[in-house]
Design a protein around this motif. Structure first.
Motif, PDB file in Angstrom:
ATOM      1  N   ASP A 166       7.005   4.988  -5.486  1.00 19.20           N
ATOM      2  CA  ASP A 166       6.609   6.148  -4.698  1.00 19.20           C
ATOM      3  C   ASP A 166       6.696   5.927  -3.197  1.00 19.20           C
ATOM      4  N   GLY A 167       7.068   4.729  -2.777  1.00 23.68           N
ATOM      5  CA  GLY A 167       7.274   4.476  -1.365  1.00 23.68           C
ATOM      6  C   GLY A 167       6.026   4.026  -0.638  1.00 23.68           C
ATOM      7  N   THR A 168       6.253   3.275   0.440  1.00 17.83           N
ATOM      8  CA  THR A 168       5.188   2.891   1.379  1.00 17.83           C
ATOM      9  C   THR A 168       5.566   3.427   2.739  1.00 17.83           C
ATOM     10  N   ARG A 169       4.689   4.265   3.288  1.00 21.07           N
ATOM     11  CA  ARG A 169       4.951   4.769   4.637  1.00 21.07           C
ATOM     12  C   ARG A 169       4.317   3.815   5.623  1.00 21.07           C
ATOM     13  N   LEU A 170       5.160   3.192   6.438  1.00 21.71           N
ATOM     14  CA  LEU A 170       4.712   2.183   7.394  1.00 21.71           C
ATOM     15  C   LEU A 170       4.884   2.705   8.811  1.00 21.71           C
ATOM     16  N   PRO A 202       0.823  -1.207   0.000  1.00 19.77           N
ATOM     17  CA  PRO A 202       0.000   0.000   0.000  1.00 19.77           C
ATOM     18  C   PRO A 202       0.859   1.260   0.000  1.00 19.77           C
ATOM     19  N   ARG A 203       0.255   2.394  -0.145  1.00 24.37           N
ATOM     20  CA  ARG A 203       0.987   3.659  -0.088  1.00 24.37           C
ATOM     21  C   ARG A 203       1.271   4.043   1.361  1.00 24.37           C
ATOM     22  N   TYR A 262       9.445   2.974   3.085  1.00 30.23           N
ATOM     23  CA  TYR A 262      10.073   1.861   2.367  1.00 30.23           C
ATOM     24  C   TYR A 262       9.957   2.092   0.866  1.00 30.23           C
ATOM     25  N   PHE A 263      11.080   1.925   0.192  1.00 28.71           N
ATOM     26  CA  PHE A 263      11.125   2.096  -1.254  1.00 28.71           C
ATOM     27  C   PHE A 263      11.519   0.803  -1.945  1.00 28.71           C
TER      28      PHE A 263
END
Lengths: 117, 118
Positions: free
Chosen positions: A110-114, A8-9, A89-90
């Motif tokens: 575009d990365g996932t911000r966790l 997910p984003r 995370y990229f």
């Protein structure tokens, strides 16, 4: 359409949960990477893969695992998430280059911000 | 192990002016690649420019150019005619030419936050 798609984003989860971050690419590149970005620390390599059967640990692989399901897909798993894995995370891809030179750049999703609570 | 240092955590520039972002690196290798990536607030990592160490000529991409000083291990980025859309974090990165083991990775600096003032 994006060449490197991460899902997910954004994700918020709790300590101890299993999390999977997914990455798919339409660029046809054989090399795929997972990076982690913490504030003030730049990006650090977690795992990378040259092809489906070739997976390598990066500098901070502890607590993470990966799966290269196909040339176009590379997933990152946190088996039991902990708060200090909160980060951006990229996923990235790269083609190998020609003539023995690996001068091709990496292309990032575009990365996932966790966030792990 | 290679390291990349960006000594300017933040920089600012007036619109239409020129700004230079610094990057130094440490390596014992003679051949390698250097990159500048831009990360705007949208958080994408966008390649700005790249330089092969074996090339003496400095790379240029439109308003972006580098000053590559191999002996000094310096790789600065110059942005000319700065635009509001140039506001972002800029990361300098190093990669070996030998694709074995850990040398496949990009080694990143900690970044420089560039503000463009109208």
């Amino acid at each position: 359409d994006a060449d490197v798609t991460q899902t997910p984003r954004n994700r918020i989860t709790k300590t101890g949960k299993r999390i999977m971050l997914e990455c798919s690419q339409t660029k046809g590149h054989d090399r795929m990477y997972w990076y982690r970005q913490d504030p003030g620390l730049g990006l650090q390599l977690i795992y990378y893969s040259f092809d489906v059967k070739d997976i390598n640990k990066g500098e901070i692989s502890d607590g993470y695992s990966v799966s290269r399901q196909a040339q176009a897909k590379f997933s990152l798993s946190l088996e039991s998430a902990i708060p200090n894995q909160t980060a951006l995370y990229f996923c990235a891809t790269r083609e190998p280059g020609t003539g023995g030179y690996s001068n091709q750049p990496q292309h990032f999703g575009d990365g996932t911000r966790l966030s792990i609570l | 192990a290679q390291t990349v240092t960006q000594s300017q955590p933040e920089m600012s520039v007036q619109e239409a002016e020129t700004v230079t972002l610094s990057c130094t690196y440490d390596t014992s290798e003679s051949d390698y690649y250097l990159f500048w990536y831009k990360q705007p607030p949208s958080r994408q990592m966008i390649l700005v420019i790249r330089q092969e160490a074996y090339k003496q000529q400095n790379a240029t991409e439109n308003r972006f150019s580098v000053n590559f000083q191999k002996a000094a291990k310096s790789f600065s980025l110059k942005i000319s005619d700065s635009q509001l859309g140039d506001a972002a974090m800029y990361f300098c990165a190093y990669r070996s030419t030998v694709t074995q083991g850990g040398s496949e990775k990009l080694v990143f600096g900690k970044g420089t936050k560039l503000t463009v003032n109208p």
